[in-house]
Each structure stands twice: as C-alpha cells, then as structure tokens.
Design a protein around this motif. Structure first.
Motif, PDB file in Angstrom:
ATOM      1  N   VAL A 113       0.855  -1.182   0.000  1.00  0.00           N
ATOM      2  CA  VAL A 113       0.000   0.000   0.000  1.00  0.00           C
ATOM      3  C   VAL A 113       0.893   1.235   0.000  1.00  0.00           C
ATOM      4  CG1 VAL A 113      -1.917   1.174   1.137  1.00  0.00           C
ATOM      5  CG2 VAL A 113      -1.696  -1.306   1.337  1.00  0.00           C
ATOM      6  N   LEU A 114       0.853   1.968  -1.077  1.00  0.00           N
ATOM      7  CA  LEU A 114       1.675   3.170  -1.226  1.00  0.00           C
ATOM      8  C   LEU A 114       0.815   4.377  -0.861  1.00  0.00           C
ATOM      9  CD1 LEU A 114       4.609   3.493  -2.090  1.00  0.00           C
ATOM     10  CD2 LEU A 114       3.832   4.002  -4.391  1.00  0.00           C
ATOM     11  N   GLY A 115       1.001   4.857   0.376  1.00  0.00           N
ATOM     12  CA  GLY A 115       0.152   5.915   0.909  1.00  0.00           C
ATOM     13  C   GLY A 115      -0.840   5.335   1.884  1.00  0.00           C
ATOM     14  N   THR A 116      -0.620   5.584   3.188  1.00  0.00           N
ATOM     15  CA  THR A 116      -1.451   4.937   4.207  1.00  0.00           C
ATOM     16  C   THR A 116      -2.220   5.952   5.045  1.00  0.00           C
ATOM     17  OG1 THR A 116       0.464   4.826   5.709  1.00  0.00           O
ATOM     18  CG2 THR A 116       0.027   2.899   4.322  1.00  0.00           C
ATOM     19  N   GLY A 117      -2.773   6.945   4.360  1.00  0.00           N
ATOM     20  CA  GLY A 117      -3.663   7.891   5.028  1.00  0.00           C
ATOM     21  C   GLY A 117      -5.028   7.252   5.249  1.00  0.00           C
ATOM     22  N   ARG A 118      -6.082   8.055   5.248  1.00  0.00           N
ATOM     23  CA  ARG A 118      -7.415   7.540   5.560  1.00  0.00           C
ATOM     24  C   ARG A 118      -7.870   6.489   4.546  1.00  0.00           C
ATOM     25  NH1 ARG A 118     -11.370  10.953   5.191  1.00  0.00           N
ATOM     26  NH2 ARG A 118     -12.637  10.195   6.922  1.00  0.00           N
ATOM     27  N   ILE A 119      -7.644   6.753   3.258  1.00  0.00           N
ATOM     28  CA  ILE A 119      -8.062   5.791   2.237  1.00  0.00           C
ATOM     29  C   ILE A 119      -7.145   4.577   2.256  1.00  0.00           C
ATOM     30  CG2 ILE A 119      -8.370   5.406  -0.237  1.00  0.00           C
ATOM     31  CD1 ILE A 119      -9.109   8.391  -0.471  1.00  0.00           C
ATOM     32  N   GLY A 120      -5.845   4.823   2.327  1.00  0.00           N
ATOM     33  CA  GLY A 120      -4.894   3.715   2.360  1.00  0.00           C
ATOM     34  C   GLY A 120      -5.097   2.799   3.547  1.00  0.00           C
ATOM     35  N   SER A 121      -5.429   3.372   4.698  1.00  0.00           N
ATOM     36  CA  SER A 121      -5.646   2.536   5.883  1.00  0.00           C
ATOM     37  C   SER A 121      -6.944   1.744   5.756  1.00  0.00           C
ATOM     38  CB  SER A 121      -5.656   3.395   7.159  1.00  0.00           C
ATOM     39  OG  SER A 121      -6.717   4.337   7.140  1.00  0.00           O
ATOM     40  N   ALA A 122      -7.971   2.335   5.113  1.00  0.00           N
ATOM     41  CA  ALA A 122      -9.212   1.591   4.874  1.00  0.00           C
ATOM     42  C   ALA A 122      -8.949   0.423   3.926  1.00  0.00           C
ATOM     43  CB  ALA A 122     -10.285   2.521   4.293  1.00  0.00           C
ATOM     44  N   PHE A 123      -8.127   0.654   2.895  1.00  0.00           N
ATOM     45  CA  PHE A 123      -7.740  -0.425   1.982  1.00  0.00           C
ATOM     46  C   PHE A 123      -6.981  -1.506   2.744  1.00  0.00           C
ATOM     47  CE2 PHE A 123      -4.884  -2.545  -0.946  1.00  0.00           C
ATOM     48  CZ  PHE A 123      -5.666  -2.759  -2.068  1.00  0.00           C
ATOM     49  N   THR A 124      -6.122  -1.082   3.673  1.00  0.00           N
ATOM     50  CA  THR A 124      -5.310  -2.027   4.445  1.00  0.00           C
ATOM     51  C   THR A 124      -6.175  -2.903   5.337  1.00  0.00           C
ATOM     52  OG1 THR A 124      -3.426  -0.508   4.421  1.00  0.00           O
ATOM     53  CG2 THR A 124      -3.424  -2.217   6.121  1.00  0.00           C
ATOM     54  N   ARG A 125      -7.225  -2.323   5.943  1.00  0.00           N
ATOM     55  CA  ARG A 125      -8.108  -3.122   6.794  1.00  0.00           C
ATOM     56  C   ARG A 125      -8.776  -4.235   5.995  1.00  0.00           C
ATOM     57  NH1 ARG A 125      -9.021   1.909   9.192  1.00  0.00           N
ATOM     58  NH2 ARG A 125     -10.892   2.351   7.940  1.00  0.00           N
ATOM     59  N   ILE A 126      -9.145  -3.930   4.754  1.00  0.00           N
ATOM     60  CA  ILE A 126      -9.755  -4.955   3.909  1.00  0.00           C
ATOM     61  C   ILE A 126      -8.722  -6.018   3.553  1.00  0.00           C
ATOM     62  CG2 ILE A 126     -10.944  -5.396   1.726  1.00  0.00           C
ATOM     63  CD1 ILE A 126     -11.982  -2.483   1.893  1.00  0.00           C
ATOM     64  N   ALA A 127      -7.508  -5.584   3.256  1.00  0.00           N
ATOM     65  CA  ALA A 127      -6.438  -6.529   2.937  1.00  0.00           C
ATOM     66  C   ALA A 127      -6.167  -7.454   4.115  1.00  0.00           C
ATOM     67  CB  ALA A 127      -5.168  -5.778   2.548  1.00  0.00           C
ATOM     68  N   ALA A 128      -6.202  -6.896   5.321  1.00  0.00           N
ATOM     69  CA  ALA A 128      -5.999  -7.722   6.522  1.00  0.00           C
ATOM     70  C   ALA A 128      -7.110  -8.755   6.645  1.00  0.00           C
ATOM     71  CB  ALA A 128      -5.953  -6.830   7.768  1.00  0.00           C
ATOM     72  N   GLY A 129      -8.330  -8.364   6.265  1.00  0.00           N
ATOM     73  CA  GLY A 129      -9.448  -9.305   6.300  1.00  0.00           C
ATOM     74  C   GLY A 129      -9.268 -10.463   5.337  1.00  0.00           C
ATOM     75  N   PHE A 130      -8.549 -10.236   4.263  1.00  0.00           N
ATOM     76  CA  PHE A 130      -8.238 -11.307   3.326  1.00  0.00           C
ATOM     77  C   PHE A 130      -7.103 -12.197   3.833  1.00  0.00           C
ATOM     78  CE2 PHE A 130     -10.514  -8.845   0.059  1.00  0.00           C
ATOM     79  CZ  PHE A 130     -11.149  -9.866  -0.632  1.00  0.00           C
ATOM     80  N   GLY A 131      -6.463 -11.785   4.915  1.00  0.00           N
ATOM     81  CA  GLY A 131      -5.344 -12.559   5.440  1.00  0.00           C
ATOM     82  C   GLY A 131      -4.059 -12.350   4.671  1.00  0.00           C
ATOM     83  N   MET A 132      -3.831 -11.130   4.231  1.00  0.00           N
ATOM     84  CA  MET A 132      -2.649 -10.831   3.443  1.00  0.00           C
ATOM     85  C   MET A 132      -1.506 -10.308   4.308  1.00  0.00           C
ATOM     86  SD  MET A 132      -4.256  -9.074  -0.014  1.00  0.00           S
ATOM     87  CE  MET A 132      -2.812  -9.475  -1.009  1.00  0.00           C
ATOM     88  N   ARG A 133      -0.302 -10.519   3.863  1.00  0.00           N
ATOM     89  CA  ARG A 133       0.884  -9.879   4.449  1.00  0.00           C
ATOM     90  C   ARG A 133       0.853  -8.425   4.003  1.00  0.00           C
ATOM     91  NH1 ARG A 133       6.545  -9.930   1.804  1.00  0.00           N
ATOM     92  NH2 ARG A 133       7.914  -9.077   3.430  1.00  0.00           N
ATOM     93  N   LEU A 134       1.136  -7.500   4.908  1.00  0.00           N
ATOM     94  CA  LEU A 134       0.930  -6.085   4.638  1.00  0.00           C
ATOM     95  C   LEU A 134       2.250  -5.318   4.625  1.00  0.00           C
ATOM     96  CD1 LEU A 134      -2.066  -5.571   7.101  1.00  0.00           C
ATOM     97  CD2 LEU A 134      -2.203  -6.090   4.653  1.00  0.00           C
ATOM     98  N   LEU A 135       2.538  -4.653   3.517  1.00  0.00           N
ATOM     99  CA  LEU A 135       3.679  -3.752   3.409  1.00  0.00           C
ATOM    100  C   LEU A 135       3.158  -2.347   3.118  1.00  0.00           C
ATOM    101  CD1 LEU A 135       6.242  -5.755   1.214  1.00  0.00           C
ATOM    102  CD2 LEU A 135       6.132  -5.603   3.711  1.00  0.00           C
TER     103      LEU A 135
END
Length: 334
Positions: free
Chosen positions: A148-170
C-alpha cells in the motif's frame, strides 16, 4: 449570492442544489472549466470547480477579471489549481479535505478482485453463452503480499480490507499510521514494496515528488505477475512506461480508475469520436487492463459529504472564516 458550478454530474446535481437551498442559488453546468469556457463564469462571485477543471494562471486571471472572488473545489486534490497565482490575485480557494475513505478503498478492491478473477472477461463470455473457463484462472489473495503506497485515511481503509483477506501487509509513506501498524503492516522503502508485493495499490496525492512514482524503473522492479491498482491520481503512473511493460507481457493485471490525461475525456461520451490519445487507446486493448472513469469516490455517502463540505466552505468565505479546507484566504467579501 449566485454560484456557478462546473463539471456537475447528473447524479450530483440534486445533492448540490439541496446543499445550497435557501441560502444561495447555484447554476450547475456539465462543462469543464478551462480557457475556452471561463467566459461563462463572468459575474459570479463564487465558482465551484471539479477535479478535471483547469484553473491555470490564465483561467484564474480571467475569473478574477470577471468578478470571481472565491473558488470552492469539490475534491480533495487541488493540483489542477495554480495556488500561488490565486493568492496573488486575491482569490479565496477551499477544497474538501476529506470524505468517506471507504468509497475509494472499496472500489480499489473491486478493481483488484475483478482483475484477479477476470470478471469482465467472464461476463462478456457468458453473455454469448460461452461458459468455458479457459484463461479465467485467478489467485487467492489470502497469504499473498499487499503493498500500500500511501497509508492515510483511504490507504488505511484499503489495508483493513487486505488484513481481512489474510494478506501480508507492506506500507510506504512519510509517516507510519498506527492503525496500519496495529493490523500488522510493516513499513518498508519504496523499492522493497515494489519488489515483494503481489498486489500494489496507490493512495497518494499528486505532488512533484509523487509524479510518475510508478515509472519504468519502478515497473521493472515489480514481479512479473503483480496486480497494480490506481485510484489516486493518474499522474502517479507513467502511462507510456506502463504500456511498454504490458507489451512485454509483464504484470498479471492493472486496474485504473484515473488517467493522467483524463481531463476532457472522463465524464463525457466520446464513443462517436476518434480517440486521439494513443496511450489511452493502447491501454484499452490489453485484456488484463480494467479502466474505469474516475468513479471510485462516486457513492451517495461520499458525494453527499463532498457537497455538504463545499457548501460549508462557501459559508466560511462569506463569514470571513477559515478552516482546514482553506488553501488561500484573502480578505472576506465586503
């Protein structure tokens, strides 16, 4: 006060008129504001602009000469506005600093899933009663790496969904987001994120330092089977370099909701015209590229927040107030 609003979409018009109802009259146009259309703004103290309007120095001088004193941008980004020129002309400029981050984050995932599982190709086939699965194989996102390139409000919302998929997060950003860290995100340098990610999603503002952050060098560092998603700004990606990379048979898929030269094309029907943008036309020929017309933000929730904030920005201007949305703040109206 009469306000003129540019680039108003059909589904947006009623919300915009309601936001100013009883306080100001708003004239809604579907025109893009640029050097050719700026005469239509003559006599309007407040101009309400959209993300694809071109407010360069010439347009701003024409606006100021025609009596405009305030520009209310209906978007978070403002790279289309020459702010130093606006300030020099005494124009007040405000933007919508935030709206529903879920609208964009969820759409980024819609693109990622559609690209990965070849949904568009599958639908085209089944409409012709072709039910074969050849060429439709995707991959599990579970267990793979999301960059995730850019982890502001939108990036963090994208990250929460990625975590729900069980992904490794960078993640990669100027500052680490505690919410993303709590989800297990590891912050790394840009080059490492490009090299290790199976899915890369861009959520950065367009600034001089981020312009073409995904260039030929960055694309060369990525895995051959990476999925690249951009719901940020078109200028984050060097589209010509992207075409050359795709021509070489690299990248599993690309989802683009934005394009660097989208102004004057996106939001309009160009189906009966010759497409003179060779890069855009070439992108559309790749079966693993899914391109939408800057609609990631376009939910009832997000658009309602955008127009309500725009109305507040105008009221702040009238009252001589500033807020976090204020970009330039000359004197209030007499």
């Amino acid at each position: 006060m009469e306000i003129i609003a540019y680039g108003v979409l059909a589904d947006e018009r009623l919300l915009l008129e309601r936001a100013f109802d009883g306080r100001h009259t708003v004239r809604c146009l579907d025109l893009v504001l640029n050097r050719d259309t700026v005469p239509t703004a003559a006599g309007y103290e407040v101009v309400c602009s959209s993300v694809n309007d071109v407010l360069d120095s010439d347009v701003l001088r024409a606006l100021a000469g025609g009596g405009t004193r305030m520009i209310a941008q209906r978007a978070t980004g403002y790279n289309n506005i020459d702010l130093p020129e606006a300030e020099a002309l005494g124009l007040s400029v405000a933007r919508v600093s935030s709206y529903s981050p879920y609208s964009v984050a969820e759409f980024a995932w819609a693109l990622a899933l559609a690209v990965n599982r070849r949904v568009v190709r599958a639908v085209h086939r089944t409409r012709e009663f072709d039910f074969r699965l050849n060429g439709l194989m995707g991959r599990d996102f579970h267990g793979r790496t999301a960059g995730v390139l850019g982890t502001g409000r939108i990036g963090s919302a994208f990250t929460r969904i990625a975590a729900g998929f069980g992904m490794r997060l960078l993640g990669c950003d100027l500052a680490e987001n505690p919410e993303c860290l709590a989800l297990g995100m590891k912050y790394v340098g840009r080059d490492r994120l490009f090299a290790e990610s199976d899915l890369i999603s861009l959520h950065l503002p367009l600034l001089p330092d981020t312009h073409h952050i995904v260039d030929a060098t960055a694309l060369a560092r990525m895995k051959d089977d990476v999925i690249l998603i951009n719901t940020g700004r078109g200028g984050l990606i060097d589209a010509h370099a992207l075409v050359e990379t795709l021509r070489a048979g690299r990248l599993d898929g690309v989802g683009l909701d934005v394009y660097e030269e989208e102004a004057g094309v996106f939001f309009f029907d160009r189906s009966l015209e010759v497409m003179t943008d060779d890069t855009l036309a070439r992108l559309m020929t790749f079966g693993n590229v899914l391109l939408s017309s800057h609609q990631a933000y376009f939910t009832h929730d997000a658009v309602s927040q955008i127009v309500e904030t725009t109305a507040r920005n105008v009221e702040d201007y009238v009252a001589g107030r500033t807020s976090d949305n204020t970009l330039t703040s000359p004197s209030a109206p007499a």
